[in-house]
Design an enzyme around this catalytic site. Structure first.
Site, PDB file in Angstrom:
ATOM      1  N   ASP A   1       0.831  -1.213   0.000  1.00 13.63           N
ATOM      2  CA  ASP A   1       0.000   0.000   0.000  1.00 13.63           C
ATOM      3  C   ASP A   1       0.861   1.257   0.000  1.00 13.63           C
ATOM      4  O   ASP A   1       2.042   1.211   0.348  1.00 13.63           O
ATOM      5  CB  ASP A   1      -0.855   0.050   1.282  1.00 13.63           C
TER       6      ASP A   1
ATOM      7  N   TYR B   1       5.786  -9.989   6.933  1.00  8.75           N
ATOM      8  CA  TYR B   1       5.638  -8.551   7.150  1.00  8.75           C
ATOM      9  C   TYR B   1       6.032  -8.217   8.584  1.00  8.75           C
ATOM     10  O   TYR B   1       5.914  -9.061   9.481  1.00  8.75           O
ATOM     11  CB  TYR B   1       4.182  -8.105   6.927  1.00  8.75           C
TER      12      TYR B   1
END
Lengths: 262, 262
Positions: free
Chosen positions: B52, B110
């Site tokens: 993102d 992540y």
């Protein structure tokens, strides 16, 4: 009237240094403005020392006189809400009226960081000098230790220094190498943190020392050339002024006051 | 024709994410432009996954087909000289023609970072969520482990997800706490690094998991509420989407290819 003393961290990237300049946009300007909006006084703050444009600080110390009754421990949050995000006050305490951040300081420590890995660190590039080419790190460390002592550091001061006296004492030099990002079987040499502690530093002194150490690392000088450079008392005897962004004021030490800011 | 595979680190602060967007200014756009100026081809690169806007990466992987004869190990420096300073290619290798960064990926990791110390870190503020208020870190860790397993993660996906299938497997969750900046006798709670590894992640999935964990830390949910939230298969059952800047793609894992980029 009371004397308030505070510690502040800042990312110097966007600022014209700590101390008020005609051009504005200094850390001091922002601190004084935040204090003014908080208490409605126009304070004059005293920093422990200037930092050049682009230089950072962890534990810079400043003090100022105020009539405000706000307790010391409330100040950091109150000021941080009024400061840009890259300036953070991390502590506040009442000090005797005669305390002065600069004049009372006994020692200061600076850190200069060279990323000698092959690739720049994208997240810390604003506070590292990237030097991927081969450096003789051992020679740099040896040269660094030659600065310890009491000397006239004219060779390692800006030609524009306005100080009468260029004698300073360097108390300690220390190299820490961070290998955490070093990849095996590469030309990565680690992240080199050079710490230097002294009773005071001349304008650009740490950056000129570092510019000279980099030349030592590149094989342009031997480590034992340093004493001769110092003895020359001539700016042209030393190396260039290394870039400011890799320099961080790393703390100020006083005899009676203890800052636990790191 | 050959298939080149590279690893790249980026500070996502200035970019509209990894993958090309109509608005431009994505990491992919900059990589493709750098490759085009280097070899005069118009390559189409395949990333291992989108990130993102504002999300960072350490070891994002991409590949592309090229006719260029430049040896793989020359590419990183050649591209870095043509890229903005906040995008750094850190490795390149030839891979079989059938390799595809996204389709061949087996696992991704992540990292999400919450600075739970009292003061923000001025130097890493672009990659940390600052949460100085009290967090029940133990409850957060317990809740985090409830995500391990194979589930339909509809509750933890953007309502705008275009995937048909929301079943994913979370393989590992791990909390690392960095106390190096924690000052004694303060409300500092450390810097919390949440690592999550899975076979794939839905749009916003890590950020919604983190938004929910923060609510757990704030006492709004018990850790054992997580299984019910997952079972609801309803986005409104989970917490908010946590801010993107604290998220970093922390690596991609393949069966046959080993990236030593960290």
């Amino acid at each position: 009237m009371r004397n308030l003393c505070m510690t502040v961290n800042y990312d110097g990237s966007r600022y014209n240094g700590f101390q008020t300049q005609p051009d504005g946009n200094t850390v001091q300007d922002h601190l004084e403005k935040a204090i003014a909006t908080l208490v409605g006084e126009k304070p004059k703050i005293h920093g422990s020392g200037r930092t050049d444009a682009g230089v950072h600080a962890v534990g810079q110390v400043f003090n100022f006189m105020t009539d405000s009754p706000i307790p010391a421990d409330r100040w950091p949050l109150a000021l941080n809400g009024r400061l840009p995000r890259d300036i953070v006050v991390t502590g506040a305490q009442n000090v005797p009226l005669e305390f002065h951040s600069r004049r009372s300081a006994k020692r200061k420590t600076y850190r200069y960081t060279i990323n000698a890995n092959q690739y720049a660190d994208v997240f810390l590039r604003h506070m590292q000098l990237h030097h991927p080419a081969r450096l003789n790190v051992q020679a740099m460390e040896e040269a660094f230790h030659h600065f310890v002592g009491t000397y006239d550091f004219t060779s390692f001061a800006s030609r524009y220094s306005q100080k009468q006296n260029h004698v300073r004492t360097v108390l300690e030099t220390r190299l820490e190498i961070d290998y955490s990002q070093t990849r095996p079987h590469t030309r990565d040499q680690g992240i080199l943190h050079f710490y230097i502690t002294g009773n005071g530093f001349l304008q650009h002194m740490v950056r000129i020392i570092m510019g000279t150490l980099i030349q030592v690392g590149e094989g342009k000088h031997k480590p034992d050339a340093i004493p001769g450079m110092i003895a020359a008392c001539d700016r042209s005897a030393a190396g260039p002024t290394a870039v400011s962004k890799a320099l961080t004021m790393w703390g100020v030490h006083y005899d009676d006051i203890n800052f636990q800011d790191k």
